[in-house]
Design a protein around this motif. Structure first.
Motif, mmCIF file in Angstrom:
data_model
loop_
_atom_site.group_PDB
_atom_site.id
_atom_site.type_symbol
_atom_site.label_atom_id
_atom_site.label_comp_id
_atom_site.label_asym_id
_atom_site.label_seq_id
_atom_site.Cartn_x
_atom_site.Cartn_y
_atom_site.Cartn_z
ATOM 1 N N THR A 39 57.870 22.612 44.958
ATOM 2 C CA THR A 39 56.802 21.471 45.814
ATOM 3 C C THR A 39 57.503 21.525 47.282
ATOM 4 O OG1 THR A 39 55.734 20.450 44.084
ATOM 5 C CG2 THR A 39 55.528 19.725 46.255
ATOM 6 N N GLY A 40 58.935 21.269 47.222
ATOM 7 C CA GLY A 40 59.662 21.142 48.366
ATOM 8 C C GLY A 40 59.771 22.427 49.270
ATOM 9 N N LEU A 41 60.005 23.684 48.364
ATOM 10 C CA LEU A 41 60.110 24.903 49.041
ATOM 11 C C LEU A 41 58.532 25.309 49.641
ATOM 12 C CD1 LEU A 41 61.929 27.442 49.371
ATOM 13 C CD2 LEU A 41 61.058 28.162 47.266
ATOM 14 N N ALA A 42 57.662 25.005 48.793
ATOM 15 C CA ALA A 42 56.152 25.185 49.486
ATOM 16 C C ALA A 42 55.941 24.440 50.696
ATOM 17 C CB ALA A 42 54.999 24.998 48.627
ATOM 18 N N LEU A 43 56.266 23.300 50.875
ATOM 19 C CA LEU A 43 56.003 22.566 52.146
ATOM 20 C C LEU A 43 56.986 22.728 53.241
ATOM 21 C CD1 LEU A 43 56.346 18.654 50.428
ATOM 22 C CD2 LEU A 43 54.391 20.071 51.285
#
Length: 426
Positions: A39-43
């Motif tokens: 999720t952090g990578l996508a954000l």
């Protein structure tokens, strides 16, 4: 001796031992770590992908992100009802697969309409996931292990976000569309892996599916009041991402690097101490007391930041450093306190609906938090003082609502009431 000492130090973290254990705790721990990393990578990468590859304008990107947040807000209560009707484990697996499909689609989408539809799907699938995750943890581990595993989950999620920040920076440095697409596909894969792990979990006991869908949480004024109070506390997350950076830009005598240091200090302390704090805050009485202590810490943080407005550089850095410690203390106390109150003050036979609804506090922070934090910073020192007062007011209201509700449940017998009611379905 050194190795033994190192292992003892790691074991005190709480989550390290869980990662290398056997059983459902390990699956839940790895799910939280991988989910947060993806999720952090996508954000980090999604805004760059949307503008550089999908050819959206900045305003269109704002609409897409807002659509995802709005769907998350709208779908929280229906998702809780669906989890009760079809089983919380099955529902979480299904929503993870849907989120995987949404981000895999985003990796190849161009234009505002496809991006809008896929962002809405991701937001609706994500709605209520925090509360339902707590319900799942109780279903597979029991009430006694709830506080510990939720502390592990939060600590590991912070580690996941740190890892994703570093990897995201590397992908952005490479440049081009392929690394950005890869980031979204990695997030999709993280959801599929999580679905596999959650699907392998076994419940402690078989649950009874409710005969009808229940929407009583929307009429439960006390519980909705607790959600509103939790949203005020949840705004502390926006202090780090929005409030402090804007404050540093407003007062140029404060070095800009202090914002990054505060984030690192906050993350590191949460990783080290969250499990320890969570284990202690496992009853309504303890959680209610901790809410007030948390508000005092947040109010102290706000007062310290207000003092930095006209302080010389060295003093401002020192004050921000102390503010970072008080902010982290408030977060370490408030997160497990609200987990406990949201769980123990919900009707046990409608726990999924209530816990999913409690996630509305995060949706509210996502929608209004940044704008309100901008108002706080724009008002100068008085804005921080008003913010601290608002947190104290929310703590007072939360304590009153929780105490009244616990008394109606039978005071100390709240936990017993949850144990004798219908168990959580698979």
């Amino acid at each position: 001796m050194k190795r033994f000492g190192l292992h003892r130090a790691l074991d005190t973290l709480g989550w390290w031992e869980v990662l290398f254990s056997r059983g459902p705790s390990r699956l839940l721990a790895f799910n939280s770590l991988v989910d947060a990393a993806g999720t952090g990578l996508a954000l980090v990468c999604l805004p760059f992908y949307a503008i550089r590859v999908a050819h959206l304008s900045a305003s269109e990107l704002g609409i897409v992100l807002s659509a995802g947040g709005l769907c998350e807000l709208i779908a929280a209560v229906p998702n809780g009802a669906a989890a009760s009707r079809f089983g919380v484990r099955r529902f979480i697996v299904a929503t993870k697969v849907l989120q995987a499909c949404a981000f895999a689609g985003l990796a190849f989408a161009t234009g505002v309409v496809p991006m809008l539809v896929l962002a809405a799907l991701a937001g609706a699938s994500r709605a209520g996931s925090g509360g339902l995750g707590q319900s799942l943890a109780v279903a597979v581990l029991g009430e006694q292990e709830r506080a510990t595993i939720l502390g592990c989950v939060r600590a590991l999620r912070n580690i996941g976000y740190l890892l994703s920040a570093g990897l995201g920076s590397c992908l952005l440095a490479i440049g081009g569309s392929t690394p950005l697409r890869l980031a979204l596909l990695v997030n999709a894969a993280s959801f599929l892996l999580g679905a596999l792990w959650i699907g392998r979990l076994r419940l402690l006991r078989a649950g009874v599916l409710p005969e009808r869908t229940d929407w009583s949480v929307l009429r439960d004024v006390e519980y909705l009041g607790l959600i509103a109070c939790a949203a005020v506390f949840g705004s502390s997350l926006v202090v780090l991402t929005v409030g402090l950076p804007l404050w540093v830009m407003r007062y140029p005598q404060i070095p800009s690097w202090t914002t990054g240091c505060v984030v690192l200090v906050n993350t590191a302390l949460v990783v080290v101490f969250q499990v320890r704090f969570s284990r202690r805050l496992d009853t309504v009485d303890r959680a209610v007391r901790a809410i007030w202590r948390s508000a005092l810490a947040f109010a102290a943080m706000a007062g310290l930041l207000a003092l930095t407005a006209h302080a010389p550089a060295l003093l401002a850095v020192a004050l921000i450093g102390i503010a970072a410690l008080t902010l982290t203390m408030g977060e370490l106390l408030e997160s497990p306190s609200w987990w406990t109150l949201s769980m123990l003050l919900a009707p046990a036979n409608r726990r999924n609906e209530y816990l999913a609804a409690f996630d509305l506090c995060w949706a509210l922070v996502g929608i209004f938090g940044s704008a309100l934090m901008t108002v706080v910073v724009s008002a100068g020192p008085a804005g921080w003082l008003c913010y601290g007062a608002a947190l104290l007011a929310a703590a007072a209201a939360g304590r009153l609502l929780a105490s009244r509700r616990a008394a109606r449940f039978g005071g100390a017998s709240v936990t017993e009431a949850t144990q004798t009611s219908v168990s959580v379905p698979s």
